[in-house]
Design a protein around this motif. Structure first.
Motif, PDB file in Angstrom:
ATOM      1  N   SER A 262       7.263   4.595  -2.064  1.00 21.95           N
ATOM      2  CA  SER A 262       6.630   5.728  -1.426  1.00 21.95           C
ATOM      3  C   SER A 262       5.262   5.879  -2.050  1.00 21.95           C
ATOM      4  O   SER A 262       5.102   5.819  -3.260  1.00 21.95           O
TER       5      SER A 262
ATOM      6  N   PHE B 139       7.113   7.296   3.720  1.00 23.68           N
ATOM      7  CA  PHE B 139       7.271   5.860   3.946  1.00 23.68           C
ATOM      8  C   PHE B 139       6.659   5.497   5.288  1.00 23.68           C
ATOM      9  O   PHE B 139       6.822   6.243   6.247  1.00 23.68           O
TER      10      PHE B 139
ATOM     11  N   LEU C 223       9.061  12.495  -0.278  1.00 19.51           N
ATOM     12  CA  LEU C 223       8.583  11.111  -0.293  1.00 19.51           C
ATOM     13  C   LEU C 223       8.055  10.765   1.074  1.00 19.51           C
ATOM     14  O   LEU C 223       8.509  11.315   2.070  1.00 19.51           O
TER      15      LEU C 223
END
Lengths: 245, 440
Positions: free
Chosen positions: B342, B370, B368
């Protein structure tokens, strides 16, 4: 930095309001002039709260020419900078069929604005200082079938500003012509505008403020418009008349 | 028009209107359920409705400010950044702020956003004195903790699904300067990071940055950052001339989508390692201007484009105190094992619950992001299950892909929220792609 009052003529327009906010952020007192000015109280209050500057409302009917002198007399102070954003586009098809509609467009984009700026110009000339900013349009650079009524009124306004600039250049008064291309405002709500050619009113206001400080004469808000209009102006009439652009 | 949230995923063709008056807004309501949209900073589809998305950008006026109490009354479309611009020079700062200033007040209330001071001050909802809400029948109701309290409590964190927030009164806090006194503590692993949080319950602001690509004993290297508003008399002389900080710099822009390969496990690992080393070097106490401290990414407009054309996903959950350690360990291990680094990962200790459907609860929240890929979508399902197993729940302002089943399994309040919507008729007036997907 001088921060004298800035007068916005036609303050109800999105462009007028954005320019008012930009000058208020720069520390200027603001005079907002429009029809039914008292309905602009929420905007007046908003600008005053945000920027901690004096903002006043002034009743103005841009089409009631005889009232303009009294209107200017009624201002708390003669402004340092006056910005004319008065304008009205109407519908081209209606402007073709109905001469009254066409006349309203002519008066709103030419007679009203020039009358106001002419009176202001004389006062600025006597004082020996000031900046006049006229919001004209790229539509005035060449008449096109799709909006030549509006365009011709703006063409007149552009020529007027040019002459005024010439007359006042040695008198300490600066005149700036602004030719926005597409701007995302009430006037263009619902139109399908190309993103790359469309300015947002606040960005336009920043450009106007910056250009006025540098005493620029004519600005296209998005530089690409200068090129677009250069091309459009230079197409030979024999070809131009057959195009639909 | 093509619309997406800040994560640029999902993208949908939505009919967008931008009314200028409450009357015009009420008119828009007649064409079926709608969702209000602020500045589009929710990551997923919270503020998207294919049939009717209503932009609140024209409701952007300040209404009143009380210099004795710091109460600001404003329309819902006002940007937080405009509030700071107007009032920080006069010594006032938002009492609660999320990690970007490009959010509207209405959006902040609807998501009950939290900041680095949540453990002490709670969410944005705690700073709201009252709200005016347009309900499904078009009437505008003022609600507060005393007046129409039920509507108030459901609206804070209600994701715009109880009605359209038109205006509100919020409290700003007095500050003497725009500078933050920051104390950075590198923590080599999760246990050390949690200890650092537990040891500083009174720090006004606290947050930890995580390098989530390191594994084993370094599982998640952390830099725990504590902060407080610097009082004028402690400000170094060179800053005292400009107590409210230098004006925010010229914003840089990411003008195009970076190719997808720009972010991969090597570049992210390199970035994270470099950031950690920088953290080690800057460990200790420093003075940081407010915009760098609270809004580090706002300086790069359009930073969401670095994730490429497919966009990116955020994962944010909160785990209760008693399961937090085990749960966080499981989440971080799973992420490290898949090698899906991340770019930006943060951990934060949270305080008490806010509105009746607000995200926060006492415990730890992990966030996080992504880049979107099939692998990442699979990973996120794994993370969902770990969250469920540890009694956690999800932040809807970040969500773009949760299933209704998972939401209702993790959060029994979702059922009550949906029932309330049916009883009040709010479900006939307001819906988003997210509310449809999640059965709200």
């Amino acid at each position: 930095m001088s921060a004298g009052p800035v007068l916005i003529l036609g303050a109800r327009s999105d462009i007028g309001m954005a320019i008012a906010r930009a000058y208020a952020a720069d520390g200027h007192a603001i005079q907002l002039a429009a029809r039914n000015a008292d309905t602009l109280e929420p905007e007046r209050n908003d600008i005053a709260l945000r920027h901690g500057t004096d903002v006043t409302l002034h009743e103005l009917d841009a089409l009631d020419y005889d009232s303009h002198d009294a209107f200017l007399d009624s201002l708390p102070a003669l402004p340092d900078i006056a910005v004319c954003t008065v304008g009205y586009m109407g519908e081209q098809s209606e402007n073709e069929a109905d001469m009254q509609a066409a006349r309203l467009v002519m008066r709103s984009n030419f007679e009203g604005p020039t009358n106001l700026l002419a009176l202001l110009a004389n006062r600025f000339e006597t004082r020996g200082s000031g900046t006049l900013i006229g919001i004209s349009s790229v539509a005035g650079d060449r008449g096109r079938a799709t909006n030549y009524v509006y365009g011709s009124a703006k063409a007149g306004f552009t020529a007027f500003l040019s002459g005024l600039r010439n007359r006042l250049a040695k008198k300490g008064v600066h005149v700036m012509t602004v030719k926005p291309g597409f701007v995302a405002t009430k006037m263009t709500d619902g139109m399908d505008l190309p993103e790359k050619l469309t300015a947002d009113p606040d960005k336009l206001a920043c450009s106007v403020l910056r250009a006025a400080k540098r005493r620029r004469n004519i600005i296209y808000v998005k530089p690409v418009w200068w090129l677009v209009m250069l091309i459009i102006r230079n197409i030979p009439e024999a070809i131009f008349k057959k195009l639909s652009i | 028009m093509k619309l997406s949230g800040w994560g640029r995923y999902p993208v949908a063709d939505c009919t967008v209107t931008a009314p200028r008056t409450p009357e015009a807004l009420s008119e828009a309501r007649k064409s079926g359920p709608l969702i209000a949209r602020g500045n589009g900073r929710a990551y997923g589809d919270s503020a998207m409705n294919e049939d009717s998305t209503v932009s609140m950008r024209h409701f952007n006026r300040f209404i009143a400010f009380d210099h004795t109490t710091g109460q600001l009354t404003a329309e819902a479309g006002v940007l937080l950044g405009d509030v700071i611009d107007a009032f920080l020079p006069r010594g006032w700062f938002p009492a609660v702020t999320p990690g970007t200033k490009f959010v509207t007040l209405g959006g902040m209330a609807a998501a009950d956003v939290h900041g680095k001071n949540h453990h002490l001050d709670g969410g944005f909802g705690n700073t709201i004195d009252w709200l005016d809400i347009m309900g499904p029948d078009g009437t505008v109701t003022r609600c507060s903790r005393e007046e129409n309290a039920e509507l108030f409590d459901w609206t804070i964190g209600g994701m715009g699904l109880t009605g359209v927030i038109l205006r509100m009164a919020i409290r700003l806090r007095r500050v003497e300067t725009g500078w933050i006194l920051q104390h950075a503590h590198p923590a080599p692993n999760l246990a050390a990071a949690m200890e650092a949080f537990e040891a500083a319950p009174d720090a006004p602001y606290s947050v930890a940055w995580i390098d989530c690509l390191s594994t084993g004993e370094h599982l998640g290297r952390f830099i725990v950052m504590l902060g407080e508003h610097a009082p004028l008399d402690r400000l170094p002389n060179r800053f005292r001339q400009v107590p409210f900080g230098p004006p925010p710099g010229r914003n840089r822009t990411v003008p195009f989508n970076l190719p997808g390969f720009a972010l991969n496990r090597w570049t992210v690992r390199a970035f994270n390692a470099a950031y950690y080393r920088m953290g080690l070097r800057n460990a200790g106490t420093s003075y940081v201007p407010w915009d760098t401290y609270f809004y580090p990414l706002d300086g790069i407009l359009g930073w969401n484009r670095i994730y490429g054309r497919r966009g990116f996903l955020q994962f944010q959950c909160v785990l209760p105190d008693d399961t937090a350690r085990a749960g966080l360990k499981a989440l971080l291990t799973t992420i490290a094992e898949t090698g899906q680094g991340s770019f930006l990962a943060v951990l934060k200790k949270m305080g008490p619950e806010g509105g009746r459907f607000s995200f926060p609860m006492p415990g730890y929240t992990l966030a996080l992001d992504f880049p979107v890929s099939d692998k990442v979508l699979e990973l996120m399902e794994q993370l969902d299950r770990i969250t469920l197993d540890h009694g956690g729940r999800f932040y809807l302002a970040k969500d773009a892909r949760l299933t209704a089943h998972m939401l209702h399994a993790t959060d029994p309040r979702a059922g009550a929220f949906a029932a309330m919507r049916r009883e009040t008729g709010a479900d006939t007036g307001f819906a988003s792609m997210q509310s449809e997907r999640l059965g709200l």
